[in-house]
Design a protein around this motif. Structure first.
Motif, PDB file in Angstrom:
ATOM      1  N   ALA A 208      17.619  41.550  28.795  1.00 14.71           N
ATOM      2  CA  ALA A 208      17.215  42.612  29.128  1.00 14.71           C
ATOM      3  C   ALA A 208      18.289  43.676  29.112  1.00 14.71           C
ATOM      4  CB  ALA A 208      16.496  42.484  30.894  1.00 14.71           C
ATOM      5  N   MET A 209      17.856  44.764  28.376  1.00  7.35           N
ATOM      6  CA  MET A 209      18.909  45.890  28.257  1.00  7.35           C
ATOM      7  C   MET A 209      18.131  47.308  28.316  1.00  7.35           C
ATOM      8  SD  MET A 209      22.035  44.642  27.508  1.00  7.35           S
ATOM      9  CE  MET A 209      22.833  45.679  26.388  1.00  7.35           C
ATOM     10  N   HIS A 210      19.022  48.417  28.515  1.00  5.38           N
ATOM     11  CA  HIS A 210      18.385  49.781  28.635  1.00  5.38           C
ATOM     12  C   HIS A 210      19.283  50.457  27.409  1.00  5.38           C
ATOM     13  CE1 HIS A 210      16.312  49.696  32.312  1.00  5.38           C
ATOM     14  NE2 HIS A 210      17.439  49.095  32.779  1.00  5.38           N
ATOM     15  N   VAL A 211      18.360  51.706  26.909  1.00 10.91           N
ATOM     16  CA  VAL A 211      19.345  52.278  25.659  1.00 10.91           C
ATOM     17  C   VAL A 211      20.830  52.587  25.958  1.00 10.91           C
ATOM     18  CG1 VAL A 211      18.558  54.543  26.125  1.00 10.91           C
ATOM     19  CG2 VAL A 211      18.837  53.634  23.758  1.00 10.91           C
ATOM     20  N   TRP A 212      20.967  53.071  27.433  1.00 10.45           N
ATOM     21  CA  TRP A 212      22.254  53.244  27.304  1.00 10.45           C
ATOM     22  C   TRP A 212      23.256  52.144  27.579  1.00 10.45           C
ATOM     23  CZ3 TRP A 212      18.118  54.980  30.688  1.00 10.45           C
ATOM     24  CH2 TRP A 212      17.833  54.074  31.908  1.00 10.45           C
ATOM     25  N   ASP A 213      22.903  51.123  27.863  1.00  9.26           N
ATOM     26  CA  ASP A 213      23.694  49.729  27.778  1.00  9.26           C
ATOM     27  C   ASP A 213      23.911  49.594  26.335  1.00  9.26           C
ATOM     28  OD1 ASP A 213      23.656  49.290  30.617  1.00  9.26           O
ATOM     29  OD2 ASP A 213      21.257  48.344  30.241  1.00  9.26           O
ATOM     30  N   CYS A 214      22.979  49.651  25.420  1.00 14.71           N
ATOM     31  CA  CYS A 214      23.254  49.435  24.108  1.00 14.71           C
ATOM     32  C   CYS A 214      24.063  50.609  23.307  1.00 14.71           C
ATOM     33  CB  CYS A 214      21.829  49.143  23.345  1.00 14.71           C
ATOM     34  SG  CYS A 214      20.859  47.967  24.052  1.00 14.71           S
ATOM     35  N   GLY A 215      23.958  51.761  23.483  1.00 14.07           N
ATOM     36  CA  GLY A 215      24.048  52.930  22.720  1.00 14.07           C
ATOM     37  C   GLY A 215      25.307  52.653  21.813  1.00 14.07           C
ATOM     38  N   PRO A 216      26.376  52.402  22.301  1.00 17.15           N
ATOM     39  CA  PRO A 216      27.697  52.463  21.299  1.00 17.15           C
ATOM     40  C   PRO A 216      27.716  51.223  20.450  1.00 17.15           C
ATOM     41  CG  PRO A 216      28.302  52.349  23.563  1.00 17.15           C
ATOM     42  CD  PRO A 216      27.060  52.388  23.618  1.00 17.15           C
ATOM     43  N   PHE A 217      26.965  50.118  20.578  1.00 22.25           N
ATOM     44  CA  PHE A 217      27.455  48.821  20.160  1.00 22.25           C
ATOM     45  C   PHE A 217      26.744  48.522  18.889  1.00 22.25           C
ATOM     46  CE2 PHE A 217      28.319  48.383  24.788  1.00 22.25           C
ATOM     47  CZ  PHE A 217      29.793  48.093  24.401  1.00 22.25           C
ATOM     48  N   GLN A 218      25.564  49.268  18.418  1.00 20.10           N
ATOM     49  CA  GLN A 218      25.310  48.726  16.969  1.00 20.10           C
ATOM     50  C   GLN A 218      26.132  49.339  16.001  1.00 20.10           C
ATOM     51  OE1 GLN A 218      21.302  50.440  16.086  1.00 20.10           O
ATOM     52  NE2 GLN A 218      21.559  49.715  13.949  1.00 20.10           N
ATOM     53  N   VAL A 219      26.738  50.447  16.262  1.00 16.65           N
ATOM     54  CA  VAL A 219      27.526  51.084  15.166  1.00 16.65           C
ATOM     55  C   VAL A 219      28.952  50.360  15.409  1.00 16.65           C
ATOM     56  CG1 VAL A 219      28.102  53.045  16.584  1.00 16.65           C
ATOM     57  CG2 VAL A 219      28.566  53.053  14.069  1.00 16.65           C
ATOM     58  N   ILE A 220      29.320  50.045  16.474  1.00 19.12           N
ATOM     59  CA  ILE A 220      30.466  49.173  16.651  1.00 19.12           C
ATOM     60  C   ILE A 220      30.635  47.879  16.219  1.00 19.12           C
ATOM     61  CG2 ILE A 220      32.227  48.133  18.619  1.00 19.12           C
ATOM     62  CD1 ILE A 220      31.791  50.667  20.401  1.00 19.12           C
ATOM     63  N   LEU A 221      29.656  47.226  16.367  1.00 18.57           N
ATOM     64  CA  LEU A 221      29.439  45.889  15.843  1.00 18.57           C
ATOM     65  C   LEU A 221      29.394  45.799  14.320  1.00 18.57           C
ATOM     66  CD1 LEU A 221      29.650  43.092  17.391  1.00 18.57           C
ATOM     67  CD2 LEU A 221      29.421  44.921  19.012  1.00 18.57           C
ATOM     68  N   GLU A 222      28.375  46.708  13.647  1.00 21.96           N
ATOM     69  CA  GLU A 222      28.622  46.663  12.307  1.00 21.96           C
ATOM     70  C   GLU A 222      29.678  47.176  11.577  1.00 21.96           C
ATOM     71  OE1 GLU A 222      23.650  47.452  12.417  1.00 21.96           O
ATOM     72  OE2 GLU A 222      24.850  48.998  11.882  1.00 21.96           O
ATOM     73  N   GLU A 223      30.290  48.021  12.374  1.00 22.65           N
ATOM     74  CA  GLU A 223      31.454  48.706  11.309  1.00 22.65           C
ATOM     75  C   GLU A 223      32.540  47.400  11.661  1.00 22.65           C
ATOM     76  OE1 GLU A 223      32.293  51.413   9.703  1.00 22.65           O
ATOM     77  OE2 GLU A 223      30.201  51.525   9.688  1.00 22.65           O
ATOM     78  N   ALA A 224      32.563  46.597  12.556  1.00 25.57           N
ATOM     79  CA  ALA A 224      33.583  45.424  12.862  1.00 25.57           C
ATOM     80  C   ALA A 224      33.008  44.334  12.028  1.00 25.57           C
ATOM     81  CB  ALA A 224      33.555  44.957  14.269  1.00 25.57           C
TER      82      ALA A 224
END
Length: 263
Positions: A208-224
């Motif tokens: 269970a997540m909201h968009v503000w919980d997820c916001g930075p993490f797609q780009v952070i994880l993919e760039e890592a």
């Protein structure tokens, strides 16, 4: 400088400075027994949450008046621009009000549905992780990457709250992950995604997540070098659920959480 075609590096520098300021504000309330109210969903909110989001909104409105804003505490400020800033002023408010230093300030910028940049600041730990699309992921200014572990039996899996699995009817999926992995911890909220992106854990799951919980993490994880997806494996911050992995383990994790494959 045009608000319609902003320089990506300028946007990142703005985000880093803004989140640092928000973190400094929240530190002024940290470990001071600041009162917490309960919202409709029974999650806590404090004056620090509200003031930090207001600070970020003021800065965005001043420097990028055409951009939209979505924030946890004050909702959506729509615009005609494709750019939208996503704010979680304190991710991990339960940790914050308990005096535990694992809380964070989150800020992301999207162009449509694509995250262009993301910043997660952990002010009580003096740590920050950030990424800009195509430019890598950085932890306190140093390039960082996910781990290279390729076997579930060697993996550390994290989550935020165990009761979320029961509420989402996904308790069995969590048990299967526990059975197949080396270690399991509730080093959760943004801190868990931070650990995956910096190679200190391999898997983070939240049902269970909201968009503000997820916001930075797609780009952070993919760039890592890792992945950030929903539970079907779709890369998104809009899935209302999330799985982060080191990339190598994604398909194995998806197979374990898919209840259809377990019948």
């Amino acid at each position: 400088m045009s608000n319609h075609n902003p320089d990506p590096q300028v946007l990142l520098e703005f985000a880093l400075e803004s989140v640092w300021q928000a973190g400094r504000l929240t530190l002024g309330y940290f470990q001071t027994a600041v009162p917490a109210e309960r919202k409709a969903d029974n999650t806590p909110v404090t004056l620090a949450d509200r003031e930090a989001e207001q600070l970020l909104r003021r800065r965005i409105t001043r420097y990028w008046p055409d951009h939209g804003i979505i924030g946890e505490e004050f909702g959506r400020s729509p615009s005609n621009s494709p750019y939208t800033w996503i704010i979680d002023p304190i991710d991990g408010t339960k940790s914050f009000v308990s005096g535990v230093p694992l809380y964070s300030n989150l800020l992301a910028l999207t162009d449509g549905d694509e995250a262009l940049l993301g910043v997660a600041n952990f002010p009580a730990l003096e740590e920050m992780i950030y990424a800009r699309r195509g430019e890598g992921c950085y932890w306190n200014g140093r390039r960082t990457r996910v781990s290279v572990k390729s076997e579930l039996r060697e993996a550390l899996v994290l989550t935020s709250e165990l009761n979320y699995f029961q509420a989402a009817h996904r308790w069995d999926a969590w048990l299967r992950l526990c059975e197949q992995t080396y270690a399991q911890r509730t080093w959760g909220d943004a801190y868990g995604y931070f650990l995956v992106a910096t190679g200190r854990a391999e898997i983070m799951v939240d049902p269970a997540m909201h968009v503000w919980d997820c916001g930075p993490f797609q780009v952070i994880l993919e760039e890592a070098g890792g992945t950030f997806t929903d539970w079907r494996g779709t890369p998104t911050i809009h899935g209302n659920e999330s799985i982060a992995t080191n990339g190598v383990l994604l398909e194995q994790v998806l197979a374990l959480v898919d209840d259809r494959g377990q019948r």
